[in-house]
Enzyme design. Structure first.
Site, PDB file in Angstrom:
ATOM      1  N   SER A 112       0.824  -1.207   0.000  1.00 26.74           N
ATOM      2  CA  SER A 112       0.000   0.000   0.000  1.00 26.74           C
ATOM      3  C   SER A 112       0.861   1.262   0.000  1.00 26.74           C
ATOM      4  CB  SER A 112      -0.954  -0.045   1.206  1.00 26.74           C
ATOM      5  OG  SER A 112      -1.912   0.964   1.133  1.00 26.74           O
ATOM      6  N   HIS A 135      -2.771  -1.221  -4.706  1.00 32.60           N
ATOM      7  CA  HIS A 135      -4.230  -1.197  -4.784  1.00 32.60           C
ATOM      8  C   HIS A 135      -4.718   0.250  -4.736  1.00 32.60           C
ATOM      9  CE1 HIS A 135      -4.556  -0.208  -0.522  1.00 32.60           C
ATOM     10  NE2 HIS A 135      -3.771  -1.236  -0.242  1.00 32.60           N
TER      11      HIS A 135
END
Length: 224
Positions: A112, A135
């Protein structure tokens, strides 16, 4: 580097707040080692049973490394699940803006917001067993179902991707495609990259471990 290579009078000094240490070898090269582990904590406290990296500790510590005449380079060790986007990006911007040699090493995971943190150093390494998860930006809590909310999320995503592209060899179109994949992650979208895959798309500079990361840092110090 092992303990026998350290100057006897200059063994590691530890910062009790974040576990950072400064090491000095016989050639007087002093590297400062900092860790980003667990979850990057932002404006709100996380539960006490979670390992966290506090950005209010990291920012002044990085400024101290930059200004200290006793430190020649920064080694950043990452094993993070991500965390607060703005806090993580603030730390990454601080590292990217340093004039001293900086090297990052991804161990375990750089997920992330760990992705921009991994590429923020002047040179980045990842061990073969580590992974990086890409993501879309996620928001917890109350979200208004209006177009402005989605536009704000899109602009935040663009800020992150622009930083990564500027500080790595990865292409914007490649990153956008990877974060929106729907066949890679269960009940979610995104992509999990192995160490070799992260290097192949130019996200990380090189496969390597601690030895390679320290060697690269020392090479930067010796360059004119």
């Amino acid at each position: 580097m092992n303990e026998s290579e350290l100057c006897p009078q200059d063994l590691p000094s530890e910062n009790e707040k974040d576990g950072a240490v400064t090491l000095s070898a016989h050639d007087s090269f002093r590297l400062h080692c900092m860790t980003i582990i667990g979850q990057v904590e932002g404006h709100y406290f996380l539960p006490e049973n979670q390992k966290v990296t506090k950005y209010e500790h990291m920012l002044p510590a990085l400024a101290e490394v930059e200004e200290s005449p006793k430190i020649d380079g920064l080694l950043l060790l990452l094993n993070t699940v991500g965390g607060d986007v703005e806090a993580g990006l603030a730390i990454a911007e601080m590292i990217a803006g340093m004039s001293k040699p900086t090297v990052s090493l991804v161990l375990g995971g750089g997920h992330s917001i760990g992705m921009p943190l991994a590429v923020s150093a002047k040179r980045s390494f990842i061990v073969p067993s580590a992974t990086i998860t890409l993501h879309p930006v996620r928001i917890s809590g109350l979200v208004l179902g209006v177009s402005q909310s989605f536009e704000a999320m899109k602009r935040m995503q663009d800020r992150i991707l622009s930083f990564v592209v500027q500080n790595s060899k990865a292409k914007m179109e490649t990153l956008r495609k990877l974060i929106l994949k729907t066949d890679e992650m269960v009940t979610d979208m995104g992509t999990i990259l192995s160490g070799e895959e992260a290097v192949s798309i130019g996200l990380i500079d090189e496969i390597g471990g601690l030895k390679e990361a320290i060697a690269a840092l020392r090479a930067m110090k010796t360059q004119p």
